[in-house]
Design a protein around this motif. Structure first.
Motif, PDB file in Angstrom:
ATOM      1  N   GLN A  36     -14.343  -6.071   5.415  1.00  0.00           N
ATOM      2  CA  GLN A  36     -13.085  -5.281   4.652  1.00  0.00           C
ATOM      3  C   GLN A  36     -11.766  -5.699   5.044  1.00  0.00           C
ATOM      4  N   SER A  37     -10.718  -5.016   6.033  1.00  0.00           N
ATOM      5  CA  SER A  37      -9.736  -5.020   6.324  1.00  0.00           C
ATOM      6  C   SER A  37      -8.796  -6.473   6.539  1.00  0.00           C
ATOM      7  N   GLY A  38      -7.952  -6.480   6.003  1.00  0.00           N
ATOM      8  CA  GLY A  38      -7.526  -7.809   5.612  1.00  0.00           C
ATOM      9  C   GLY A  38      -8.523  -9.337   5.378  1.00  0.00           C
ATOM     10  N   ALA A  39     -10.017  -8.747   4.751  1.00  0.00           N
ATOM     11  CA  ALA A  39     -10.395 -10.035   4.190  1.00  0.00           C
ATOM     12  C   ALA A  39      -9.847 -10.184   2.773  1.00  0.00           C
ATOM     13  N   TRP A  40     -10.138 -11.167   2.899  1.00  0.00           N
ATOM     14  CA  TRP A  40      -9.968 -11.565   1.234  1.00  0.00           C
ATOM     15  C   TRP A  40     -11.630 -12.137   0.874  1.00  0.00           C
ATOM     16  N   SER A  41     -11.256 -12.107  -0.956  1.00  0.00           N
ATOM     17  CA  SER A  41     -12.935 -12.701  -1.073  1.00  0.00           C
ATOM     18  C   SER A  41     -12.336 -13.916  -1.967  1.00  0.00           C
ATOM     19  N   GLN A  42     -13.091 -15.213  -1.945  1.00  0.00           N
ATOM     20  CA  GLN A  42     -13.564 -16.249  -2.459  1.00  0.00           C
ATOM     21  C   GLN A  42     -14.621 -16.716  -3.434  1.00  0.00           C
ATOM     22  N   SER A  53       1.456   3.550  14.238  1.00  0.00           N
ATOM     23  CA  SER A  53       1.022   4.082  12.619  1.00  0.00           C
ATOM     24  C   SER A  53       2.231   2.514  11.909  1.00  0.00           C
ATOM     25  N   ALA A  54       3.109   3.023  12.514  1.00  0.00           N
ATOM     26  CA  ALA A  54       4.012   2.510  11.428  1.00  0.00           C
ATOM     27  C   ALA A  54       4.155   0.464  11.961  1.00  0.00           C
ATOM     28  N   ALA A  55       4.165   0.308  12.963  1.00  0.00           N
ATOM     29  CA  ALA A  55       3.552  -1.396  13.881  1.00  0.00           C
ATOM     30  C   ALA A  55       2.799  -1.362  13.018  1.00  0.00           C
ATOM     31  N   GLU A  56       1.525  -0.796  12.827  1.00  0.00           N
ATOM     32  CA  GLU A  56       0.789  -1.646  11.894  1.00  0.00           C
ATOM     33  C   GLU A  56       0.358  -2.127  11.010  1.00  0.00           C
ATOM     34  N   ILE A  57       1.323  -0.933   9.869  1.00  0.00           N
ATOM     35  CA  ILE A  57       1.116  -1.126   8.291  1.00  0.00           C
ATOM     36  C   ILE A  57       2.121  -2.291   8.228  1.00  0.00           C
ATOM     37  N   GLN A  58       3.040  -2.396   9.388  1.00  0.00           N
ATOM     38  CA  GLN A  58       3.826  -3.769   8.836  1.00  0.00           C
ATOM     39  C   GLN A  58       3.598  -5.306   9.141  1.00  0.00           C
ATOM     40  N   THR A  59       2.591  -4.667  10.255  1.00  0.00           N
ATOM     41  CA  THR A  59       2.322  -6.249  10.927  1.00  0.00           C
ATOM     42  C   THR A  59       0.657  -6.134   9.372  1.00  0.00           C
ATOM     43  N   GLU A  60       0.758  -5.211   8.974  1.00  0.00           N
ATOM     44  CA  GLU A  60      -0.508  -5.596   7.692  1.00  0.00           C
ATOM     45  C   GLU A  60       0.422  -6.287   6.827  1.00  0.00           C
ATOM     46  N   THR A  61       1.163  -5.300   6.477  1.00  0.00           N
ATOM     47  CA  THR A  61       1.996  -5.612   5.029  1.00  0.00           C
ATOM     48  C   THR A  61       2.674  -7.251   4.978  1.00  0.00           C
ATOM     49  N   ALA A  62       3.166  -8.132   6.631  1.00  0.00           N
ATOM     50  CA  ALA A  62       3.104  -9.608   6.822  1.00  0.00           C
ATOM     51  C   ALA A  62       2.421  -9.702   6.678  1.00  0.00           C
ATOM     52  N   THR A  63       1.399  -9.949   7.012  1.00  0.00           N
ATOM     53  CA  THR A  63       0.019 -10.952   7.167  1.00  0.00           C
ATOM     54  C   THR A  63      -0.856 -10.773   6.000  1.00  0.00           C
ATOM     55  N   TYR A  64      -0.963  -9.824   5.180  1.00  0.00           N
ATOM     56  CA  TYR A  64      -0.870  -9.661   3.150  1.00  0.00           C
ATOM     57  C   TYR A  64       0.112 -10.364   2.804  1.00  0.00           C
ATOM     58  N   PRO A  72       0.873  -1.549   0.315  1.00  0.00           N
ATOM     59  CA  PRO A  72      -0.070   0.083   0.111  1.00  0.00           C
ATOM     60  C   PRO A  72       0.796   1.525  -0.284  1.00  0.00           C
ATOM     61  N   ALA A  73       0.003   2.584  -0.720  1.00  0.00           N
ATOM     62  CA  ALA A  73       1.182   3.064  -0.851  1.00  0.00           C
ATOM     63  C   ALA A  73       1.435   4.147   0.713  1.00  0.00           C
ATOM     64  N   CYS A  74       0.720   4.219   1.622  1.00  0.00           N
ATOM     65  CA  CYS A  74       0.903   4.493   2.509  1.00  0.00           C
ATOM     66  C   CYS A  74       1.862   4.734   3.607  1.00  0.00           C
ATOM     67  N   ALA A  75       2.461   3.020   3.280  1.00  0.00           N
ATOM     68  CA  ALA A  75       3.610   2.873   4.049  1.00  0.00           C
ATOM     69  C   ALA A  75       4.032   3.657   3.875  1.00  0.00           C
TER      70      ALA A  75
END
Length: 341
Positions: free
Chosen positions: A147-153, A32-43, A21-24
């Motif tokens: 939506q956050s962190g979720a995937w549709s199949q 917020s940096a830690a949150e982005i890092q966690t979100e990116t790692a999960t992605y 994500p561009a916001c990173a």
């Protein structure tokens, strides 16, 4: 000419270009940096889990009815089948991944390839295409909170018509990579659609689990009789296993897709047009029927064998699809699936 994405491009553990994500790259507070890092790692972890389903497998499809809910109904015999299946990544845009399944059947010296189902994965979807009964589908908005962190199949049939869709997050508790959405409706499976008429839809939990030896697709199905008040006929447990295996003519699947991939890309594009132009639509024939998928499979074979050029084949394919798609009938579907489910 339509362009194919190389389908060998992804397997678990292979280096991949990941859309961050561009916001990173924006200056952030420590929190917020830690949150982005966690979100990116999960992605990235989620993508690895989805891509791990690509490969070559010995498969088993095992369905067993377990509990009857209608007086006098007797459980049907279990249905067990299997074979060899190659799963390939046919598109990867970072936040969107498409996996195509190809069955390889017959003797090793004369293998035959059957285009099977497809699963499309979308990260943080704004809406998802769901089955609503009456052989109809509609778009359902996904709340921002889901939506956050979720995937549709979204799963598609042999003919690339839709089957069902759902939304959930991948989880990793107890070391298990697992995606388990809420109950969602789906049309009758071909194993029953061709042999019985005593129920009309399936209310299913559809779980995907990654294992050291491949992956498993688990289902907890309630077979529904549709009326003003949908009623469960019987429950069924499904366990489809995909064990890594290369002792079959894998090249047959690869040769088939090399020869037909552009054709099927055109078929997918026609279904995408229908989905994009309609909030709700229906198909006039129930389930996976030969009237729809056999002409498309035959056209794909004609392209593969050089009997038809790509563009004329796609003109015929679009005509086949459009004969059975009726947006008007889709307007009747609300009576079958309550909006609260």
């Amino acid at each position: 000419m339509l362009t194919r994405t190389p389908w060998r491009a992804a397997a678990a553990g292979m280096a991949l270009i990941v859309a961050i994500p561009a916001c990173a790259t924006t200056p952030l507070s420590v929190t917020s940096a830690a949150e982005i890092q966690t979100e990116t790692a999960t992605y990235v972890q989620d993508r690895t889990s989805i891509l791990a389903m690509a490969g070559d497998y010995k498969v088993t499809f095992d369905f067993t009815e377990t509990v009857s809910f209608v007086a006098g109904y007797e459980l049907k015999d279990p249905k067990l089948s299997g074979g060899h299946e190659s799963v390939r990544v046919i598109e990867d845009r970072g936040d969107f991944i498409s996996l195509q399944h190809l069955l390889v059947v017959g003797p090793d010296d004369a293998p035959f390839v059957v285009k099977h189902w497809r699963q499309d994965w979308q990260y943080q979807p704004e809406r998802v295409l769901v089955f609503v009964g009456g052989n109809a589908w509609e778009w359902r908005n996904v709340p921002a909170s889901e939506q956050s962190g979720a995937w549709s199949q979204t799963v598609y049939q042999v003919d690339d018509a839709p089957r069902y869709g759902a939304v959930a997050q991948w989880t990793y508790e107890d070391g298990i990579a697992e995606w388990t959405p809420p109950h969602e409706w789906r049309p009758l499976p071909r194993r029953d659609m061709t042999t019985r008429d005593d129920y009309h839809a399936v209310d299913a939990v559809n779980r995907h689990v990654i294992t050291p030896w491949g992956w498993v697709h688990e289902q907890d199905n309630s077979k529904l009789i549709l009326s003003d008040n949908p009623t469960a006929l019987v429950r069924e447990v499904g366990v489809n296993t995909y064990r890594k295996f290369d002792g079959y003519p894998i090249s047959a699947a690869e040769d088939y897709w090399t020869a037909t991939g552009d054709f099927w890309a055109g078929v997918r594009a026609e279904w995408t047009r229908i989905e994009t132009e309609n909030e709700r639509f229906a198909i006039t024939i129930q389930g996976e029927t030969e009237d729809l998928y056999m002409p498309l499979l035959a056209l794909a074979d004609d392209v593969k064998d050089g009997k038809k050029a790509l563009e004329p084949a796609l003109v015929e394919a679009r005509a086949v699809i459009d004969r059975f798609v009726t947006p008007e009938l889709g307007q009747l579907a609300d009576r079958l699936r309550p909006t609260t489910t």
